[in-house]
Every structure is written in C-alpha cells, then in structure tokens.
Design a protein around this motif. Structure first.
Motif, PDB file in Angstrom:
ATOM      1  N   PHE A  25       0.851  -1.143   0.015  1.00  0.00           N
ATOM      2  CA  PHE A  25      -0.051  -0.209  -0.083  1.00  0.00           C
ATOM      3  C   PHE A  25       0.838   1.124  -0.118  1.00  0.00           C
ATOM      4  O   PHE A  25       1.608   1.416   1.074  1.00  0.00           O
ATOM      5  N   MET A  26       0.742   1.920  -1.155  1.00  0.00           N
ATOM      6  CA  MET A  26       1.896   3.188  -1.128  1.00  0.00           C
ATOM      7  C   MET A  26       1.707   4.301  -0.193  1.00  0.00           C
ATOM      8  O   MET A  26       2.600   5.089   0.104  1.00  0.00           O
ATOM      9  N   PHE A  27       0.313   4.303   0.342  1.00  0.00           N
ATOM     10  CA  PHE A  27      -0.071   5.319   1.308  1.00  0.00           C
ATOM     11  C   PHE A  27      -0.038   4.891   2.562  1.00  0.00           C
ATOM     12  O   PHE A  27      -0.286   5.793   3.614  1.00  0.00           O
ATOM     13  N   GLY A  28       0.403   3.843   2.947  1.00  0.00           N
ATOM     14  CA  GLY A  28       0.495   3.141   4.268  1.00  0.00           C
ATOM     15  C   GLY A  28      -0.664   3.007   4.919  1.00  0.00           C
ATOM     16  O   GLY A  28      -1.719   2.395   3.840  1.00  0.00           O
ATOM     17  N   ALA A  29      -1.133   3.150   5.944  1.00  0.00           N
ATOM     18  CA  ALA A  29      -2.278   2.824   6.624  1.00  0.00           C
ATOM     19  C   ALA A  29      -3.416   4.069   6.462  1.00  0.00           C
ATOM     20  O   ALA A  29      -4.758   3.543   6.803  1.00  0.00           O
ATOM     21  N   ASP A  30      -3.230   5.147   6.037  1.00  0.00           N
ATOM     22  CA  ASP A  30      -4.289   6.095   5.739  1.00  0.00           C
ATOM     23  C   ASP A  30      -4.084   6.668   4.307  1.00  0.00           C
ATOM     24  O   ASP A  30      -3.120   6.320   3.492  1.00  0.00           O
ATOM     25  N   PRO A  31      -5.292   7.285   3.872  1.00  0.00           N
ATOM     26  CA  PRO A  31      -5.239   7.598   2.513  1.00  0.00           C
ATOM     27  C   PRO A  31      -4.637   8.757   2.203  1.00  0.00           C
ATOM     28  O   PRO A  31      -4.538   9.307   0.917  1.00  0.00           O
ATOM     29  N   LEU A  32      -3.835   9.441   2.844  1.00  0.00           N
ATOM     30  CA  LEU A  32      -3.004  10.798   2.624  1.00  0.00           C
ATOM     31  C   LEU A  32      -1.596  10.277   2.209  1.00  0.00           C
ATOM     32  O   LEU A  32      -0.953   9.043   2.259  1.00  0.00           O
ATOM     33  N   ASP A  33      -0.992  10.934   1.489  1.00  0.00           N
ATOM     34  CA  ASP A  33       0.422  10.992   0.824  1.00  0.00           C
ATOM     35  C   ASP A  33       1.225  11.523   2.038  1.00  0.00           C
ATOM     36  O   ASP A  33       1.826  12.603   1.791  1.00  0.00           O
ATOM     37  N   ASN A  34       1.522  10.894   2.882  1.00  0.00           N
ATOM     38  CA  ASN A  34       2.446  11.082   4.078  1.00  0.00           C
ATOM     39  C   ASN A  34       3.611  10.151   4.439  1.00  0.00           C
ATOM     40  O   ASN A  34       3.061   9.747   5.730  1.00  0.00           O
ATOM     41  N   PRO A  35       4.470  10.042   3.607  1.00  0.00           N
ATOM     42  CA  PRO A  35       5.460   8.657   3.814  1.00  0.00           C
ATOM     43  C   PRO A  35       6.242   9.100   5.121  1.00  0.00           C
ATOM     44  O   PRO A  35       6.694   8.228   5.765  1.00  0.00           O
ATOM     45  N   THR A  37       5.215  10.270   8.042  1.00  0.00           N
ATOM     46  CA  THR A  37       4.439   9.796   9.298  1.00  0.00           C
ATOM     47  C   THR A  37       3.691   8.512   9.179  1.00  0.00           C
ATOM     48  O   THR A  37       3.595   7.973  10.159  1.00  0.00           O
ATOM     49  N   ASP A  38       3.503   8.106   7.959  1.00  0.00           N
ATOM     50  CA  ASP A  38       2.616   6.828   7.600  1.00  0.00           C
ATOM     51  C   ASP A  38       3.648   6.204   6.534  1.00  0.00           C
ATOM     52  O   ASP A  38       2.971   6.650   5.363  1.00  0.00           O
ATOM     53  N   PRO A  39       4.542   5.289   6.847  1.00  0.00           N
ATOM     54  CA  PRO A  39       5.230   4.845   5.639  1.00  0.00           C
ATOM     55  C   PRO A  39       4.624   3.483   4.792  1.00  0.00           C
ATOM     56  O   PRO A  39       3.470   3.210   5.251  1.00  0.00           O
ATOM     57  N   VAL A  40       4.974   3.662   3.660  1.00  0.00           N
ATOM     58  CA  VAL A  40       4.471   2.600   2.698  1.00  0.00           C
ATOM     59  C   VAL A  40       4.515   1.070   3.555  1.00  0.00           C
ATOM     60  O   VAL A  40       5.368   0.706   4.319  1.00  0.00           O
ATOM     61  N   ILE A  41       3.600   0.409   3.348  1.00  0.00           N
ATOM     62  CA  ILE A  41       3.251  -1.076   3.825  1.00  0.00           C
ATOM     63  C   ILE A  41       3.445  -2.018   2.632  1.00  0.00           C
ATOM     64  O   ILE A  41       2.793  -1.961   1.579  1.00  0.00           O
ATOM     65  N   LEU A  42       4.460  -2.601   3.042  1.00  0.00           N
ATOM     66  CA  LEU A  42       4.951  -3.933   1.738  1.00  0.00           C
ATOM     67  C   LEU A  42       4.545  -5.481   2.570  1.00  0.00           C
ATOM     68  O   LEU A  42       4.939  -5.546   3.522  1.00  0.00           O
ATOM     69  N   GLY A  43       4.112  -6.193   1.688  1.00  0.00           N
ATOM     70  CA  GLY A  43       3.924  -7.441   1.924  1.00  0.00           C
ATOM     71  C   GLY A  43       5.188  -8.230   1.610  1.00  0.00           C
ATOM     72  O   GLY A  43       6.130  -7.688   1.268  1.00  0.00           O
ATOM     73  N   SER A  44       5.056  -9.608   2.048  1.00  0.00           N
ATOM     74  CA  SER A  44       6.310 -10.366   1.603  1.00  0.00           C
ATOM     75  C   SER A  44       6.487 -10.783   0.197  1.00  0.00           C
ATOM     76  O   SER A  44       5.446 -10.723  -0.442  1.00  0.00           O
ATOM     77  N   THR A  45       7.367 -10.958  -0.449  1.00  0.00           N
ATOM     78  CA  THR A  45       7.879 -11.245  -1.715  1.00  0.00           C
ATOM     79  C   THR A  45       7.340 -12.654  -1.946  1.00  0.00           C
ATOM     80  O   THR A  45       7.907 -13.384  -1.447  1.00  0.00           O
ATOM     81  N   THR A  46       6.738 -13.066  -2.979  1.00  0.00           N
ATOM     82  CA  THR A  46       6.328 -14.236  -3.576  1.00  0.00           C
ATOM     83  C   THR A  46       7.179 -14.574  -4.729  1.00  0.00           C
ATOM     84  O   THR A  46       7.193 -13.834  -5.695  1.00  0.00           O
ATOM     85  N   THR A  47       7.660 -15.690  -4.840  1.00  0.00           N
ATOM     86  CA  THR A  47       8.348 -16.112  -6.252  1.00  0.00           C
ATOM     87  C   THR A  47       7.922 -17.319  -6.826  1.00  0.00           C
ATOM     88  O   THR A  47       7.412 -18.269  -6.027  1.00  0.00           O
ATOM     89  N   SER A  48       7.891 -17.432  -8.065  1.00  0.00           N
ATOM     90  CA  SER A  48       7.476 -18.377  -9.061  1.00  0.00           C
ATOM     91  C   SER A  48       8.228 -18.311 -10.015  1.00  0.00           C
ATOM     92  O   SER A  48       8.894 -17.724 -10.466  1.00  0.00           O
ATOM     93  N   ALA A  49       7.816 -19.545 -10.873  1.00  0.00           N
ATOM     94  CA  ALA A  49       8.954 -19.651 -12.122  1.00  0.00           C
ATOM     95  C   ALA A  49       7.710 -20.028 -13.350  1.00  0.00           C
ATOM     96  O   ALA A  49       6.925 -20.769 -13.125  1.00  0.00           O
ATOM     97  N   ILE A  50       8.064 -19.199 -14.467  1.00  0.00           N
ATOM     98  CA  ILE A  50       7.292 -19.445 -15.674  1.00  0.00           C
ATOM     99  C   ILE A  50       8.343 -20.207 -16.763  1.00  0.00           C
ATOM    100  O   ILE A  50       9.482 -19.669 -16.735  1.00  0.00           O
ATOM    101  N   THR A  51       8.115 -21.024 -17.471  1.00  0.00           N
ATOM    102  CA  THR A  51       8.786 -21.468 -18.718  1.00  0.00           C
ATOM    103  C   THR A  51       8.271 -21.266 -20.189  1.00  0.00           C
ATOM    104  O   THR A  51       7.039 -21.577 -20.263  1.00  0.00           O
ATOM    105  N   PRO A  52       8.775 -20.381 -20.628  1.00  0.00           N
ATOM    106  CA  PRO A  52       8.600 -20.043 -22.220  1.00  0.00           C
ATOM    107  C   PRO A  52       8.356 -21.161 -22.951  1.00  0.00           C
ATOM    108  O   PRO A  52       9.035 -22.052 -23.121  1.00  0.00           O
ATOM    109  N   THR A  53       7.221 -21.025 -23.574  1.00  0.00           N
ATOM    110  CA  THR A  53       6.765 -22.253 -24.641  1.00  0.00           C
ATOM    111  C   THR A  53       6.434 -21.680 -25.826  1.00  0.00           C
ATOM    112  O   THR A  53       5.568 -20.505 -25.865  1.00  0.00           O
ATOM    113  N   LEU A  54       6.867 -22.200 -26.860  1.00  0.00           N
ATOM    114  CA  LEU A  54       6.530 -21.631 -28.104  1.00  0.00           C
ATOM    115  C   LEU A  54       5.168 -21.946 -28.673  1.00  0.00           C
ATOM    116  O   LEU A  54       4.228 -21.371 -29.212  1.00  0.00           O
ATOM    117  N   LEU A  55       4.885 -23.474 -28.582  1.00  0.00           N
ATOM    118  CA  LEU A  55       3.744 -23.811 -28.914  1.00  0.00           C
ATOM    119  C   LEU A  55       3.204 -25.000 -28.001  1.00  0.00           C
ATOM    120  O   LEU A  55       4.155 -25.840 -27.511  1.00  0.00           O
TER     121      LEU A  55
END
Length: 172
Positions: A25-35, A37-55
C-alpha cells in the motif's frame, strides 16, 4: 487481481524464468500521501517460475465415450490443435502424426488456421487400405493470436478388426 505481462522475444525456450511479486500500500495505513509519518506498507515477496513455450499440441478424439466399435461402419475423427505463443509467426509448420497399426486412415477432413479454412501441403498421407502410417501436413505460415486454437487439423479414421502387425486369425 490479474496482472498481465509479456516476455522478451529473447527469452530461452524451455528455460524457467523466475518471477517475483510484492504487494503493498503506497499510502501506508491512511489515505494521505504522508510517507514521513505513515510509511509504505509492503507485503512479503512471492516467487514463482514460468517456462517460455513456443507452442502446445493436443490430439483430441471426437467420438462417443472415448471408445468405438471396430469396422468401416464406425468412422471417427481426431482433431489436432496447436496453440502458438501470441504474436509469434511460424513459417513452414509441419504437423506430423504417426498412426498406430490399429488405426485405418480415411481422409483429412479440414485444415484451419485461426478458425478459417486454409490449404496445406500434404507431405505424407497414410495408406487407405493398410492400417497405421504417417500423416504430415505443412502449413506455409501461421501467425498466432491469443486464441487457444491457432492451428487445427481434422482427420477421419476407423479401427479395423485386425491391425497390420498380425495376420487375420484362422477360420473357426
């Protein structure tokens, strides 16, 4: 949430690529743009893999209950479906199916590209009297769409009483 992305045309086919996503959430816990006093809230990073396929290719039996009676009075049909990566063009696409020795080929019923009929070049056609053989059709050029059926090949067959690997049995 749906996120759409695309791959570089330089991606190596068949080599898994790691994709990471991190919500927040780029605005933190409130709807104001005040980083301050209300820093950005980041979740955990999720990792996955995709394999390119032509057909991808599927061979689909078009008939009742995935079975059939033997003999020419019971013709059936197969559909070969090829899904090509969207936006890719394949020139000289060769579709080949090696029929088992208990499948009697009858005819190529239709060849389609992106849902429309198209003429192909028959490279190899199985015998009309001996079961088995190789069916090969060449498509001059195919440019893929986002549909799942860029190329379709329909052919008819039946299952004879005896296959071509053994002679008919003795009289009873």
């Amino acid at each position: 949430m749906l996120i759409t992305s695309s791959l570089s045309n330089r991606a190596d086919l068949g080599t898994p690529l790691t994709v990471r996503a991190n919500g927040g959430f780029m605005f933190g816990a409130d709807p104001l743009d005040n980083p301050g006093t209300d820093p950005v809230i980041l979740g955990s990073t999720t990792t996955s893999a995709i394999t390119p396929t032509l057909l991808t290719l599927q061979k689909i039996y078009i008939g009742p209950e995935d079975e059939t009676a033997t003999g020419p009075n019971f013709p059936r049909q197969y559909q070969i479906v090829i899904d090509i990566a969207a936006g890719q063009t394949i020139t000289g696409l060769l579709v080949t199916d090696v029929l088992s020795n208990n499948v009697q080929f009858l005819a190529v019923d239709a060849t389609l590209v992106n849902g429309g009929a198209v003429a192909t070049t028959a490279v190899s056609t199985p015998s009309l009297v001996v079961p088995g053989g190789t069916l090969s059709e060449r498509y001059a050029s195919v440019t893929a769409t986002t549909a799942a059926n860029d190329v379709e090949l329909y052919f008819s067959f039946y299952i004879p009483r005896d296959d071509n690997a053994r002679p008919p049995c003795c009289p009873r």
